[in-house]
Enzyme design. Structure first.
Site, short mmCIF file in Angstrom:
data_model
loop_
_atom_site.label_atom_id
_atom_site.label_comp_id
_atom_site.label_asym_id
_atom_site.label_seq_id
_atom_site.Cartn_x
_atom_site.Cartn_y
_atom_site.Cartn_z
N MET A 66 -0.95 -4.61 -15.97
CA MET A 66 -0.69 -3.40 -16.76
C MET A 66 0.83 -3.23 -16.93
O MET A 66 1.31 -2.12 -17.20
CB MET A 66 -1.31 -2.18 -16.09
CG MET A 66 -2.83 -2.29 -15.99
SD MET A 66 -3.69 -0.71 -16.06
CE MET A 66 -3.00 0.12 -14.66
N HIS A 97 3.62 -9.13 -8.88
CA HIS A 97 3.08 -9.73 -10.11
C HIS A 97 3.70 -11.11 -10.34
O HIS A 97 3.02 -12.04 -10.79
CB HIS A 97 3.43 -8.88 -11.34
CG HIS A 97 2.82 -7.52 -11.35
ND1 HIS A 97 3.55 -6.38 -11.13
CD2 HIS A 97 1.55 -7.12 -11.57
CE1 HIS A 97 2.76 -5.33 -11.21
NE2 HIS A 97 1.54 -5.74 -11.49
N GLY A 152 -4.27 -10.22 -7.37
CA GLY A 152 -3.63 -10.02 -6.07
C GLY A 152 -4.61 -9.51 -5.03
O GLY A 152 -5.48 -8.68 -5.32
N LYS A 208 -3.76 -7.60 -2.78
CA LYS A 208 -3.35 -6.20 -2.53
C LYS A 208 -4.47 -5.25 -2.98
O LYS A 208 -4.78 -4.27 -2.32
CB LYS A 208 -2.05 -5.93 -3.30
CG LYS A 208 -1.73 -4.49 -3.58
CD LYS A 208 -1.06 -3.86 -2.42
CE LYS A 208 -0.66 -2.41 -2.59
NZ LYS A 208 -1.04 -1.70 -3.75
N GLN A 235 -10.78 -4.65 -5.98
CA GLN A 235 -10.79 -5.12 -7.37
C GLN A 235 -11.09 -6.62 -7.44
O GLN A 235 -11.90 -7.07 -8.25
CB GLN A 235 -9.43 -4.82 -8.01
CG GLN A 235 -9.19 -5.47 -9.35
CD GLN A 235 -7.91 -5.01 -10.01
OE1 GLN A 235 -7.87 -3.95 -10.60
NE2 GLN A 235 -6.85 -5.80 -9.92
N VAL A 282 2.19 -9.59 -1.53
CA VAL A 282 3.63 -9.76 -1.29
C VAL A 282 4.15 -8.47 -0.65
O VAL A 282 3.82 -7.37 -1.10
CB VAL A 282 4.38 -10.04 -2.61
CG1 VAL A 282 5.87 -10.20 -2.36
CG2 VAL A 282 3.82 -11.28 -3.29
N LEU A 288 4.09 -4.53 -1.76
CA LEU A 288 4.77 -4.16 -3.00
C LEU A 288 3.78 -3.53 -3.97
O LEU A 288 2.64 -3.99 -4.09
CB LEU A 288 5.42 -5.39 -3.66
CG LEU A 288 6.52 -6.08 -2.87
CD1 LEU A 288 7.28 -7.06 -3.77
CD2 LEU A 288 7.51 -5.10 -2.25
N SER A 340 3.80 -0.80 -7.74
CA SER A 340 4.58 0.01 -8.69
C SER A 340 4.80 1.41 -8.12
O SER A 340 5.79 2.07 -8.41
CB SER A 340 3.84 0.15 -10.01
OG SER A 340 3.47 -1.11 -10.49
O1 PAF Z 1 -4.58 -4.75 -11.32
C1 PAF Z 1 -4.27 -4.32 -12.46
O2 PAF Z 1 -3.11 -4.24 -12.83
C2 PAF Z 1 -5.39 -3.86 -13.41
O3 PAF Z 1 -6.40 -3.22 -12.71
C3 PAF Z 1 -5.93 -4.98 -14.29
C4 PAF Z 1 -6.62 -6.06 -13.45
C5 PAF Z 1 -4.82 -5.60 -15.10
C6 PAF Z 1 -6.98 -4.42 -15.26
O4 PAF Z 1 -6.42 -3.47 -16.11
#
Ligand code: PAF
Length: 288
Positions: free
Chosen positions: A30, A37, A149, A151, A155, A178, A186, A188
């Site tokens: 995102m 990332h 990740g 992290k 998900q 990380v 880490l 955002s």
């Molecule tokens: O982990 C993320 O940044 C979001 O949940 C993803 C996997 C890009 C889906 O929008």
């Protein structure tokens, strides 16, 4: 580095790449990219000839009480990072490209069992938003492998189940979290912490490590261990949302016979919600 905003154009591009014998590693994001990332992009480069990174702030995964408009958007800096790392394609679809008839009318992909627990319990609709957008992105990009990740372990497990259940021929690879030198994962969200809170924040990971050490040393009184860990964190200005020992296979509460465990924590520090996790393999053969 090519920037593509159109679904069709991206599909044509990836089919051409594959026809020439290439393979594709995909990193969905995102944006607002940080070192975590960038580690995903580096890992992706070792997995395929072409790396495609998407940047799309997905409205469907923001719960009703969460502020989508406040989500940090740093496209220019993100592009610079990706250019330096050698990403081949950045896919930046518009909201219309992903939700042509609006967010509410797109077919929803929902992964039963894993969506309503842990973060799903306090963020209703969040994981349906994640699985739906990831499914669509995977269909548009058609990668051979996609990288996520650890992290966001819930998900990652959810996406692995979705891909298995729907027989999508894509390998899903998890990349270790990380951390800053003091152990803070880490994220955002770390930028929202005040200087004082940033000093306290690593206690989250320290607590998980202590718990992990106790379990590896043979403790199996999971409920008492979690109660104690929650108490310790709450004393240090955290407001613990959950701190749980779950089994990795289905995220149900772990019992004494389970060997693949994950310790999950979510806690608010000031106004910032932080999450972290640690995986434990209790198989006797596993290097502890
Ligand atoms: O982990 C993320 O940044 C979001 O949940 C993803 C996997 C890009 C889906 O929008």
């Amino acid at each position: 580095m090519q920037v593509i905003t159109d679904n069709e154009q991206l599909s044509v591009h990836t089919h051409q790449l594959k026809a020439l014998g290439g393979n594709i590693a995909f990193v969905p994001t995102m944006g607002n990219l940080h070192a975590g990332h960038l580690a995903l992009v580096r890992a992706a480069k070792n997995l395929a000839t072409t790396v495609i990174v998407s940047i799309f702030v997905n409205p469907k995964q923001f719960a009703a009480n969460e502020d989508l408009s406040a989500y940090p958007r740093t496209l220019e800096a993100d592009m610079e990072h990706l250019h330096h790392l050698g990403a081949d394609v950045v896919f930046t679809p518009s909201e219309h490209a992903i939700y042509p008839e609006g967010v509410e009318t797109l077919t929803t992909v929902s992964v039963p069992g894993l969506t309503d627990v842990l973060c799903g319990a306090s963020r209703p609709g969040h994981f349906d938003g994640v699985s739906t957008v990831v499914c669509k992105l995977l269909n548009v990009v058609s990668p051979d492998v996609a990288v996520f990740g650890e992290k966001d372990l819930q998900q990652l497990l959810l996406i692995q189940k979705m891909v298995r259940d729907l027989a999508m021929a894509i390998e899903i690879v998890g990349i270790p979290t990380v951390r800053a030198d003091d152990g803070l994962a880490l994220s955002s969200r770390n930028s929202y912490l005040t200087a004082d809170e940033r000093i306290i924040a690593p206690a989250l990971y320290e607590t998980l490590q202590q718990l992990s050490g106790a379990i590896k040393a043979g403790r199996r009184d999971y409920s008492a261990l979690c109660d104690h860990a929650r108490e310790q964190l709450n004393k240090q200005r955290f407001q613990v949302d959950y701190l749980e020992i779950r089994r990795c296979s289905d995220l149900m509460s772990a019992d004494h016979n389970d060997t693949q465990l994950a310790l999950f924590v979510a806690a608010t520090l000031g106004s910032t919600r932080l999450i972290d996790n640690v995986q434990i393999n209790l198989n006797p053969q596993a290097a502890q």
